[in-house]
Design a protein around this motif. Structure first.
Motif, PDB file in Angstrom:
ATOM      1  N   THR A   6      25.867  21.323  44.962  1.00  0.00           N
ATOM      2  CA  THR A   6      26.817  21.611  46.033  1.00  0.00           C
ATOM      3  C   THR A   6      28.022  20.696  45.924  1.00  0.00           C
ATOM      4  N   THR A   8      31.514  20.084  48.224  1.00  0.00           N
ATOM      5  CA  THR A   8      32.130  20.442  49.497  1.00  0.00           C
ATOM      6  C   THR A   8      33.183  19.410  49.880  1.00  0.00           C
ATOM      7  N   ILE A  43      24.227  16.905  45.753  1.00  0.00           N
ATOM      8  CA  ILE A  43      25.159  17.185  46.847  1.00  0.00           C
ATOM      9  C   ILE A  43      26.336  16.232  46.728  1.00  0.00           C
ATOM     10  N   ALA A  60      32.851  25.116  50.506  1.00  0.00           N
ATOM     11  CA  ALA A  60      31.731  24.728  49.642  1.00  0.00           C
ATOM     12  C   ALA A  60      31.663  25.635  48.425  1.00  0.00           C
ATOM     13  N   VAL A  62      28.639  26.413  45.652  1.00  0.00           N
ATOM     14  CA  VAL A  62      27.211  26.192  45.428  1.00  0.00           C
ATOM     15  C   VAL A  62      26.828  26.856  44.110  1.00  0.00           C
ATOM     16  N   TYR A  86      24.526  26.512  54.886  1.00  0.00           N
ATOM     17  CA  TYR A  86      25.771  25.737  54.819  1.00  0.00           C
ATOM     18  C   TYR A  86      26.619  25.910  56.076  1.00  0.00           C
TER      19      TYR A  86
END
Length: 114
Positions: A6, A8, A43, A60, A62, A86
């Motif tokens: 991920t 973000t 992450i 985000a 993914v 999310y």
């Protein structure tokens, strides 16, 4: 051997990181033959990201990588689940995230390949 990565622009506290890890661990079983016992998660928060030239909203990206692949309907269910995860945890709207799936028959672990 799934891996969910991920990126973000949202700040991810330890609490949110733990929530993501737990929810992703549950969600991976949507893909046939996949389980949390083999899941690796990465992450990255606070990543400079722009969507449609704008960085003012939560965004985000993914990446879901697996040994082998999965049927299209499983990916459809997984996308629905990931969008909810999310959204719930990081406040990312469904139209501000991309989810990419990649299945590979070449996967190494423990000094050899499957």
């Amino acid at each position: 051997m799934p891996f969910i990565s991920t990126k973000t622009n949202v700040t991810v506290s330890k609490e949110k990181e733990t929530q993501l890890k737990e929810r992703l661990g549950q969600a991976i079983s949507i893909l046939p033959g996949k389980s949390e016992s083999w899941l690796m998660v990465a992450i990255e928060g606070d990543v400079p990201m722009y969507f449609r030239g704008d960085d003012s909203q939560p965004i985000a990206f993914v990446d879901v990588k697996t040994f082998g692949g999965a049927p299209r309907n499983a990916y459809d269910k997984m996308t629905t689940e990931l969008t909810g995860i999310y959204g719930d945890i990081l406040g990312v709207a469904p139209d501000h995230m991309y989810i990419r799936y990649f299945g590979s028959g070449d996967w190494g672990w423990n000094g050899s390949n499957f």
